[in-house]
Design an enzyme around this catalytic site. Sequence first.
Site, short mmCIF file in Angstrom:
data_model
loop_
_atom_site.label_atom_id
_atom_site.label_comp_id
_atom_site.label_asym_id
_atom_site.label_seq_id
_atom_site.Cartn_x
_atom_site.Cartn_y
_atom_site.Cartn_z
N GLY A 281 0.62 -1.33 0.13
CA GLY A 281 0.04 0.00 0.01
C GLY A 281 0.71 1.25 0.13
O GLY A 281 0.38 2.46 -0.05
N GLY A 282 2.14 1.07 -0.04
CA GLY A 282 2.93 2.18 -0.05
C GLY A 282 3.12 2.91 -1.41
O GLY A 282 2.57 2.38 -2.41
N THR A 283 3.92 4.17 -1.62
CA THR A 283 3.93 4.54 -2.90
C THR A 283 4.74 3.82 -3.72
O THR A 283 4.49 3.67 -4.81
CB THR A 283 5.03 5.84 -2.56
OG1 THR A 283 4.36 6.82 -1.67
CG2 THR A 283 5.15 6.50 -3.95
N TYR A 308 -6.26 0.43 5.81
CA TYR A 308 -6.68 1.58 4.76
C TYR A 308 -5.63 1.61 3.69
O TYR A 308 -6.10 1.61 2.56
CB TYR A 308 -6.44 2.95 5.52
CG TYR A 308 -6.86 3.98 4.53
CD1 TYR A 308 -8.23 4.29 4.24
CD2 TYR A 308 -6.00 5.03 4.00
CE1 TYR A 308 -8.71 5.26 3.27
CE2 TYR A 308 -6.31 6.01 3.21
CZ TYR A 308 -7.61 5.98 2.73
OH TYR A 308 -8.06 7.07 1.81
N LYS A 397 20.25 6.55 0.82
CA LYS A 397 20.46 6.63 2.29
C LYS A 397 21.31 5.67 2.72
O LYS A 397 21.87 5.63 3.79
CB LYS A 397 19.19 7.20 3.18
CG LYS A 397 18.33 8.37 2.71
CD LYS A 397 17.12 8.53 3.20
CE LYS A 397 16.66 9.97 2.88
NZ LYS A 397 16.31 9.93 1.32
#
Length: 593
Positions: A281-283, A308, A397
């Site tokens: 569901g993440g980007t 959600y 990162k």
Amino acid sequence: MIRATKRRRIAFFLLCDILIFAFSIYFAFLLRFSGDIPEIFIPGMIYSGAILLVIKIAMLWAFQIYRVPWRFFGLNESRKITLACLLCAGIFFGIFLSYEEIFAPFPRSVIIIDALLSAIMVGSLRISKRALMDFKKAKNGKPCVIIGSTSKTLQILKGLKSGYANYYAVGIVDGRKDLVGTYCDGYQVGHKDELKSYIEDGVKSAIIALKLMPNELKELYDELDTLGFKDIKIFSLIGQKNEGITDISIEDLLARKPKDLDSAAVESFIGGKVVMVTGAGGTIGSEICKQCLKFGAKELIMVEHSEYNLYQINEATNADERNRLVMLNITHINEFDFVFSKFRPDIVIHAAAYKHVPLCEFNPLIAVQNNIMGTKNVIDLAKKYETKKVVLISTDKAVRPTNIMGATKRVCELYALNSNTNSTEIVAVRFGNVLGSSGSVIPKFKAQIAANEPLSVTHPDITRYFMLVSEACQLVLQAASIASGGELFVLNMGEPVRIADMAKRMLRLSNKEHLGIKFVGLRPGEKLYEELLIDPNDVATKFESIFVTKSQSYDIDLLNSQISDLLQSQNDAEVEQRLKLIVPEFNHNKNRN
């Protein structure tokens, strides 16, 4: 009210057409006999006129001409009217041959003359009103110049005349010499050098009607902005992300559009496979899910701990019948084991992670558990159930990390790249920021602009790499398609972008330069510059946007022991100390600057 207007329009057209058809047969006879109709032909003229009138009205009705409003009348309707009138002529000619004695004497040439006159007069009636409407609307709104003489330009002009946008065109310019001097819908195309004269005449709006690469669009936007255009729009065709005349977004200017996107390679890799995506569901995860469905995954196991977000990605993929929705925290090994045993995925794409640097700084124990334990569970279970390929989504990162998040991702890379077996190939793909991802700087700036607040930038010189999420995800899948296990792939993200420059550009795009920029200092763990992703020693692949970089070998037994100690840390200091044992280059930047 609408029905009454429609009825009045139909009644008006019917009355006008009846008069036109009555006169058209008379004019046809006048033309045939050079203005002097012999009396002997008048009965045939009356009989033929009455029959033709009924046939023409019926044919125009069948062609739905009476359902077309004034403003929508165009070339297609003109063709229909001409065809209808010619068909009427053919039908009448058949009647005439069957009952010739009724019309005799009758000049047959009148039939085609009448058809042509009818088509011209009926079409002219409708075009005259359309032309009058266009003339009245021609100068409503703000004057604008259109950049580019293309098929898009014709659609823009048509839209402006119909009142689609609050502009009216005063000219068209194009940088292509072969188009300068030609005409486009009545406008003579000028050279792009004439833009300055439009500014001097007070024109401040421009609409771009060209198909441009992001770097070309950026160059043109900068040129227009420097000249003094304050309102710059772009036109997108139907089916694109933004449709019609829209604002230029920061994503339009920063997108890179890699030239080596290879759909065939991804389809061969994904097609017919059972694919599991963690963090679905993440980007990144949601875009990976969409592409897996697009490229023919047999089943898609969407693993996501947020109810959600899982609901959202299922809706975004139209609840595809191949979707298997799994609401699960991947740190729960027993429940996760059951999922693997149930679905037996061929490919696992591991996108689940905590990625927000400040939040991981404030919650190092949770960041370690979620990122490192979650990754370890994915890899261990994939090996247990002999998943063919595992793809770890990593980050820039992780390169010489200065924060907890980057250090955890580096540990994940080490574990992944040293865990290959003959039956399970494990690779990692490292890249920078994706445009518009949740929690990233662009949505934050957009929210601040909407709230009329100054844009918060941490440092005047801070830079980041950016790529469109759809393109980054396809390159991830491409990299995985050529992997043999143990590789650390790096995506070529292009040149870094100064965040302060991006903020200024977003303010200009929004016409809110008065809001200004507020420098708030680097956040805990934040780097001023992300490491250059592509190293001169990196190995090129057959895709120019994908490189293979070096990653140290690490004794997997030692790493397992160190991870076990790390997961038992009791406080933040222990987390940092044990992370540095695994990642010696971890130089923790705890303080704001």
